[in-house]
Design an enzyme around this catalytic site. Structure first.
Site, PDB file in Angstrom:
ATOM      1  N   MET A  14       0.860  -1.198   0.000  1.00 51.99           N
ATOM      2  CA  MET A  14       0.000   0.000   0.000  1.00 51.99           C
ATOM      3  C   MET A  14       0.887   1.235   0.000  1.00 51.99           C
ATOM      4  O   MET A  14       1.573   1.515   0.998  1.00 51.99           O
ATOM      5  CB  MET A  14      -0.936  -0.022   1.215  1.00 51.99           C
ATOM      6  CG  MET A  14      -2.006  -1.104   1.114  1.00 51.99           C
ATOM      7  SD  MET A  14      -3.089  -1.199   2.558  1.00 51.99           S
ATOM      8  CE  MET A  14      -2.077  -2.105   3.716  1.00 51.99           C
ATOM      9  N   MET A  15       0.839   1.974  -1.107  1.00 46.98           N
ATOM     10  CA  MET A  15       1.655   3.186  -1.257  1.00 46.98           C
ATOM     11  C   MET A  15       1.395   4.136  -0.101  1.00 46.98           C
ATOM     12  O   MET A  15       0.226   4.406   0.209  1.00 46.98           O
ATOM     13  CB  MET A  15       1.280   3.942  -2.538  1.00 46.98           C
ATOM     14  CG  MET A  15       1.748   3.290  -3.812  1.00 46.98           C
ATOM     15  SD  MET A  15       3.518   3.254  -3.965  1.00 46.98           S
ATOM     16  CE  MET A  15       3.815   4.890  -4.534  1.00 46.98           C
ATOM     17  N   CYS A  96      -2.154  -1.743 -10.267  1.00 46.86           N
ATOM     18  CA  CYS A  96      -2.382  -0.350  -9.887  1.00 46.86           C
ATOM     19  C   CYS A  96      -2.957   0.439 -11.068  1.00 46.86           C
ATOM     20  O   CYS A  96      -2.391   0.432 -12.156  1.00 46.86           O
ATOM     21  CB  CYS A  96      -1.061   0.275  -9.424  1.00 46.86           C
ATOM     22  SG  CYS A  96      -1.257   2.016  -9.043  1.00 46.86           S
ATOM     23  N   HIS A 167      -6.234  -9.624  -6.914  1.00 40.94           N
ATOM     24  CA  HIS A 167      -7.235  -8.694  -6.404  1.00 40.94           C
ATOM     25  C   HIS A 167      -8.480  -8.975  -7.235  1.00 40.94           C
ATOM     26  O   HIS A 167      -8.506  -8.706  -8.439  1.00 40.94           O
ATOM     27  CB  HIS A 167      -6.732  -7.251  -6.569  1.00 40.94           C
ATOM     28  CG  HIS A 167      -7.656  -6.225  -6.007  1.00 40.94           C
ATOM     29  ND1 HIS A 167      -7.359  -4.877  -6.001  1.00 40.94           N
ATOM     30  CD2 HIS A 167      -8.881  -6.321  -5.436  1.00 40.94           C
ATOM     31  CE1 HIS A 167      -8.354  -4.197  -5.440  1.00 40.94           C
ATOM     32  NE2 HIS A 167      -9.291  -5.053  -5.099  1.00 40.94           N
ATOM     33  N   ASN A 207      -7.295 -11.515  -2.763  1.00 41.67           N
ATOM     34  CA  ASN A 207      -7.254 -10.179  -2.154  1.00 41.67           C
ATOM     35  C   ASN A 207      -8.474  -9.383  -2.599  1.00 41.67           C
ATOM     36  O   ASN A 207      -9.014  -9.603  -3.672  1.00 41.67           O
ATOM     37  CB  ASN A 207      -5.959  -9.463  -2.594  1.00 41.67           C
ATOM     38  CG  ASN A 207      -5.953  -7.980  -2.284  1.00 41.67           C
ATOM     39  OD1 ASN A 207      -5.966  -7.141  -3.199  1.00 41.67           O
ATOM     40  ND2 ASN A 207      -5.949  -7.634  -1.006  1.00 41.67           N
ATOM     41  N   ARG A 230      -6.684  -2.876   3.525  1.00 43.37           N
ATOM     42  CA  ARG A 230      -7.220  -1.833   4.390  1.00 43.37           C
ATOM     43  C   ARG A 230      -7.609  -2.349   5.772  1.00 43.37           C
ATOM     44  O   ARG A 230      -7.429  -1.649   6.774  1.00 43.37           O
ATOM     45  CB  ARG A 230      -8.393  -1.149   3.687  1.00 43.37           C
ATOM     46  CG  ARG A 230      -7.928  -0.285   2.532  1.00 43.37           C
ATOM     47  CD  ARG A 230      -9.036   0.045   1.578  1.00 43.37           C
ATOM     48  NE  ARG A 230      -9.487  -1.135   0.821  1.00 43.37           N
ATOM     49  CZ  ARG A 230     -10.386  -1.102  -0.141  1.00 43.37           C
ATOM     50  NH1 ARG A 230     -10.956   0.046  -0.457  1.00 43.37           N
ATOM     51  NH2 ARG A 230     -10.729  -2.204  -0.783  1.00 43.37           N
TER      52      ARG A 230
HETATM   53  C1  LIG Z   1      -3.516   3.504   0.312  1.00 40.43           C
HETATM   54  C2  LIG Z   1      -3.394   2.317  -0.613  1.00 40.43           C
HETATM   55  C3  LIG Z   1      -2.283   2.183  -1.415  1.00 40.43           C
HETATM   56  C4  LIG Z   1      -2.148   1.082  -2.274  1.00 40.43           C
HETATM   57  N1  LIG Z   1      -0.972   0.913  -2.973  1.00 40.43           N
HETATM   58  C5  LIG Z   1      -0.775  -0.236  -3.682  1.00 40.43           C
HETATM   59  C6  LIG Z   1       0.494  -0.544  -4.252  1.00 40.43           C
HETATM   60  O1  LIG Z   1       1.479   0.190  -4.125  1.00 40.43           O
HETATM   61  N2  LIG Z   1       0.593  -1.705  -4.967  1.00 40.43           N
HETATM   62  C7  LIG Z   1      -0.457  -2.573  -5.115  1.00 40.43           C
HETATM   63  O2  LIG Z   1      -0.308  -3.609  -5.746  1.00 40.43           O
HETATM   64  N3  LIG Z   1      -1.645  -2.299  -4.567  1.00 40.43           N
HETATM   65  C8  LIG Z   1      -1.820  -1.188  -3.843  1.00 40.43           C
HETATM   66  N4  LIG Z   1      -3.021  -0.971  -3.196  1.00 40.43           N
HETATM   67  C9  LIG Z   1      -4.086  -1.974  -3.318  1.00 40.43           C
HETATM   68  C10 LIG Z   1      -3.980  -3.011  -2.184  1.00 40.43           C
HETATM   69  O3  LIG Z   1      -2.767  -3.715  -2.243  1.00 40.43           O
HETATM   70  C11 LIG Z   1      -5.158  -4.005  -2.272  1.00 40.43           C
HETATM   71  O4  LIG Z   1      -5.059  -4.707  -3.492  1.00 40.43           O
HETATM   72  C12 LIG Z   1      -6.515  -3.312  -2.206  1.00 40.43           C
HETATM   73  O5  LIG Z   1      -6.546  -2.345  -1.167  1.00 40.43           O
HETATM   74  C13 LIG Z   1      -7.642  -4.326  -1.992  1.00 40.43           C
HETATM   75  O6  LIG Z   1      -7.476  -5.021  -0.787  1.00 40.43           O
HETATM   76  P1  LIG Z   1      -8.297  -4.639   0.560  1.00 40.43           P
HETATM   77  O7  LIG Z   1      -9.732  -4.599   0.175  1.00 40.43           O
HETATM   78  O8  LIG Z   1      -7.957  -5.747   1.523  1.00 40.43           O
HETATM   79  O9  LIG Z   1      -7.792  -3.311   0.999  1.00 40.43           O
HETATM   80  C14 LIG Z   1      -3.175   0.127  -2.357  1.00 40.43           C
HETATM   81  C15 LIG Z   1      -4.303   0.270  -1.537  1.00 40.43           C
HETATM   82  C16 LIG Z   1      -4.427   1.343  -0.666  1.00 40.43           C
HETATM   83  C17 LIG Z   1      -5.636   1.450   0.232  1.00 40.43           C
END
Ligand SMILES: Cc1cc2nc3c(=O)[nH]c(=O)nc-3n(C[C@H](O)[C@H](O)[C@H](O)COP(=O)(O)O)c2cc1C
Length: 338
Positions: A14-15, A96, A167, A207, A230
């Site tokens: 997560m960036m 992304c 995802h 995911n 999250r």
């Molecule tokens: C703030 C934020 C930054 C993210 N940055 C990335 C990233 O750098 N690379 C990536 O593959 N996914 C990134 N994601 C997506 C997450 O890795 C994940 O796939 C997505 O949040 C869905 O999962 P969740 O519902 O459990 O949060 C980011 C998500 C969030 C909330």
């Protein structure tokens, strides 16, 4: 006792969130979960400040580096740098959707170029000994996920990739912000379950939208691993049950009070080396979720933690506020019971 591999439960890349300090906090809650870095582009790895981009505390393993890019030779070189810095896995971002990433021709738009992804993965696999993995969507825009997902996975598997994080929704590259792209396109868990059934030799991690450990355990009936994003960030305390409930270890859970104590030596070390307290406390705001005093906890950390020279005494005051609120509630409950 059965031992499970780290990908059985991972915390997502997560960036701006899953930075080194965040991962060190998560690590005191779970010794076993696999922790992903923020995405770092291959160009940044090769030309940037490596200590800042790649450095992490030695106690943080197992930890995976996520790369962004689409140039095989550059990704291979970046993967090798990541391996040399001690990462246990190198992952490629094929999910992304941000505009910046699209203009660089990587991230989710690579779902349209599965052969290029396979070429990137083959180059990375040849450059390192640690596993190389892919994190992808099920498709983008008008793609048919039944086709786009299987094609991407099959070509990368032929290139030597054994493990995938999916995802379980499309990314819509036009018209949705990255944030909306995490919620709006509908989730399709059954497709990911089918992928595992039809490609049983591959490691498939699911995911997207998984809120807690009960749902994680239910998902593990269908796939090899669950990645939490999250939920783990906003409620890190849930990681305190992971080693026992998900990895089947004979250990006690770590509660949020203990987690803070266990994290304090790390914070002290970072403060001594000039890191600002808020760089760490910003990842702790979700601790004590649902407890009385959680609001005071957040307020003290956000108001006092950002002041110049803020130290661990701020954290101690914030913990004391939660403790006091919890004790007061218990005393009230006892009064009622009597
Ligand atoms: C703030 C934020 C930054 C993210 N940055 C990335 C990233 O750098 N690379 C990536 O593959 N996914 C990134 N994601 C997506 C997450 O890795 C994940 O796939 C997505 O949040 C869905 O999962 P969740 O519902 O459990 O949060 C980011 C998500 C969030 C909330």
């Amino acid at each position: 006792m059965q031992t499970f591999p780290p990908h059985r439960l991972s915390v997502a890349p997560m960036m701006d969130w899953s930075d080194r300090h965040c991962r060190s906090l998560h690590r005191v809650l779970s010794r076993r979960a696999l922790l992903y870095s923020e995405m770092v582009t291959s160009g940044a790895v090769l030309n940037g400040d490596r200590q800042r981009l790649l450095g992490f505390d030695a106690g943080q393993h197992p930890v995976a580096l996520q790369l962004g890019g689409s140039e095989p030779a550059e990704l291979a070189a970046a993967a090798k740098v990541g391996e040399d810095w001690g990462y246990d896995e190198i992952n490629l971002n094929v999910g992304c959707p941000s505009d910046r990433v699209q203009s660089g021709r990587f991230g989710a738009c690579l779902m349209r170029e599965p052969q290029l992804v396979a070429d990137c993965m083959a180059a990375m696999a040849a450059a390192v000994k640690v596993p190389v993995t892919v994190k992808c969507r099920i498709g983008v825009d008008d793609q048919d996920p039944e086709q786009s997902l299987f094609e991407l996975i099959d070509l990368s598997a032929q290139a030597g990739v054994a493990s995938f994080v999916v995802h379980a929704r499309k990314a819509w590259l036009k018209g949705l912000s990255p944030k909306e792209n995490r919620d709006v396109p509908p989730l399709d868990y059954p497709l990911v379950h089918r992928l595992k059934r039809e490609r049983p030799d591959l490691t498939i991690v699911i995911n997207g939208g998984i809120p807690d450990l009960d749902v994680s355990l239910a998902q593990l009936e269908h796939v090899d691993g669950v990645m939490l994003g999250r939920a783990a960030y906003h409620e890190p305390g849930l990681l305190g049950q992971v080693d026992r409930r998900v990895f089947g270890e004979d250990v006690s859970d770590i509660d949020d009070f203990e987690a803070v104590e266990l994290y304090k030596p790390y914070m002290a070390g970072q403060l001594a080396s000039g890191v600002h307290l808020a760089a760490m406390t910003r990842h702790m705001l979700g601790l004590f979720h649902g407890l009385p005093g959680a609001r005071a906890w957040r307020r003290i950390l956000t108001v006092e933690g950002v002041k110049a020279g803020a130290g661990l005494d701020v954290v101690d005051r914030a913990v004391a506020a939660v403790r006091q609120a919890v004790d007061a509630r218990e005393a009230r409950t006892l009064e009622v019971a009597e």
